[in-house]
Design an enzyme around this catalytic site. Structure first.
Site, PDB file in Angstrom:
ATOM      1  N   GLU A  48       0.701  -1.282  -0.075  1.00  0.00           N
ATOM      2  CA  GLU A  48      -0.046   0.018   0.002  1.00  0.00           C
ATOM      3  C   GLU A  48       0.753   1.118  -0.142  1.00  0.00           C
ATOM      4  O   GLU A  48       0.305   2.335  -0.495  1.00  0.00           O
ATOM      5  CB  GLU A  48      -0.938  -0.038   1.237  1.00  0.00           C
ATOM      6  CG  GLU A  48      -1.810   1.027   1.354  1.00  0.00           C
ATOM      7  CD  GLU A  48      -2.842   0.815   2.568  1.00  0.00           C
ATOM      8  OE1 GLU A  48      -3.262   2.001   2.966  1.00  0.00           O
ATOM      9  OE2 GLU A  48      -3.041  -0.408   2.937  1.00  0.00           O
ATOM     10  N   SER A  49       2.030   1.215   0.511  1.00  0.00           N
ATOM     11  CA  SER A  49       2.783   2.460   0.654  1.00  0.00           C
ATOM     12  C   SER A  49       3.470   2.805  -0.894  1.00  0.00           C
ATOM     13  O   SER A  49       4.016   3.894  -0.920  1.00  0.00           O
ATOM     14  CB  SER A  49       4.136   2.049   1.591  1.00  0.00           C
ATOM     15  OG  SER A  49       4.632   0.797   1.215  1.00  0.00           O
TER      16      SER A  49
END
Length: 245
Positions: free
Chosen positions: A42-43
Site C-alpha cells: 500500500e505504501s
C-alpha cells in the site's frame, strides 16, 4: 494455514499484500512456487522482494528491494482502480458468512468502551478492485461472527448481486484460509461454505469455532500436508527477521 494460503497464489502475477499473515503467505509463495510474483504494498512499492518479513507497509525493506516506488495516489488511482492487480490478500479481525470484514471497531460488551482496531487502510479499495481476494485468519467464534460489529471492507454484502449493484469490478473474496481449513463462497448464495479441512481437523471442530450455522460442501477434501521444502522455506523466512542472540 500459512502454507495453504501461499498455495492459493499459484498462477497469480500480481498481489496486493496486507501486513501480517497475508504478507507471510505472499512472500512464501514468491520463494517456493511463484518466483515471478509481483508483490505490491500500500505504501507504493511495486515488485518488493524483502529478505525478511516486513514490519509494516512503511518498512524500508520494501522500498529498498522494490522494482519501483510510486506515490500512494498513483498506486490506488492507476494500479488498483485501473484493474491492474490480480489478487488482493487481506487479514481480518472479524468476518461474517458473506466474507464482509471488520478491522475498525468491536463491541466489548455492556458498560465497556468499544475496542478500537487498526482501521481500514487500503482494504476497502483492494477488495473492491482486485481481480479476486483471499483472506487469511485464525478460526474462532471471536473472529467468525454472525454479523460484524462494523463493516470495514465489503466482501459479498448480503448475497449475490450486491457487489455488482455497487459498481465493484472485482470478484470479491474467493477463499478464506484458516488454521482449520478453507471456506469458499457458494456460487449461488455467496455464503461461505467449508470446502477443505486441514489434516486431523473435523467438520464439528470447524462448526464449533464458527459463529453461524456453517454449511459444508457436498464433497469436503483434505488439504495436502506441508512438504519439507515448504516448511524449510517458511522457517527460513521467519528466522530472517529475528535478531541474533
Amino acid at each position: 494455514m500459512e502454507i495453504n494460503a501461499a498455495r492459493m497464489l499459484s498462477g497469480a502475477r500480481t498481489c496486493f499484500v496486507g501486513i501480517g499473515l497475508p504478507s507471510t503467505a505472499a512472500n512464501l509463495a514468491r520463494r517456493i512456487t511463484e518466483p515471478g510474483l509481483v508483490l505490491i504494498y500500500e505504501s507504493g512499492t511495486i515488485g518488493s522482494k524483502p529478505t525478511r518479513l516486513p514490519l509494516s507497509i512503511g518498512d524500508g525493506e520494501l522500498a529498498d528491494t522494490a522494482d519501483a516506488v510510486v506515490t500512494v495516489p498513483e498506486m490506488f488511482n492507476y494500479w488498483l482502480q485501473g484493474g491492474r492487480i490480480d489478487v488482493g490478500f487481506l487479514g481480518a479481525a472479524q468476518i461474517d458468512r458473506f466474507a464482509n470484514i471488520n478491522t475498525t471497531v468491536v463491541d466489548r460488551g455492556p458498560d465497556r468502551p468499544e475496542g478500537r482496531l487498526p482501521g481500514a487502510g487500503g482494504a476497502p479499495e483492494i477488495a473492491a478492485n482486485c481481480g479476486r481476494v483471499l483472506v487469511v485468519l485464525r478460526h474462532s467464534t471471536r473472529n467468525f461472527v454472525e454479523k460484524t460489529d462494523f463493516v470495514t471492507t465489503l466482501g459479498h454484502g448480503s448475497g449475490p448481486g450486491d457487489r455488482r449493484a455497487l459498481g465493484m469490478p472485482g470478484a470479491g473474496p474467493a477463499a478464506v484460509i484458516t488454521d482449520l481449513g478453507v471456506l469458499r463462497p457458494d456460487p449461488g448464495t455467496a455464503e461461505l461454505v467449508l470446502t477443505e479441512l486441514h489434516p486431523g481437523v473435523t467438520v464439528e471442530q470447524v462448526r464449533e469455532a464458527t459463529g453461524w450455522k456453517l454449511r459444508t460442501a457436498d464433497d469436503i477434501t483434505t488439504t495436502s500436508p506441508p512438504t519439507a521444502e515448504e516448511l524449510e522455506a517458511l522457517r527460513a523466512l521467519k528466522a530472517a527477521g529475528r535478531s541474533p542472540r
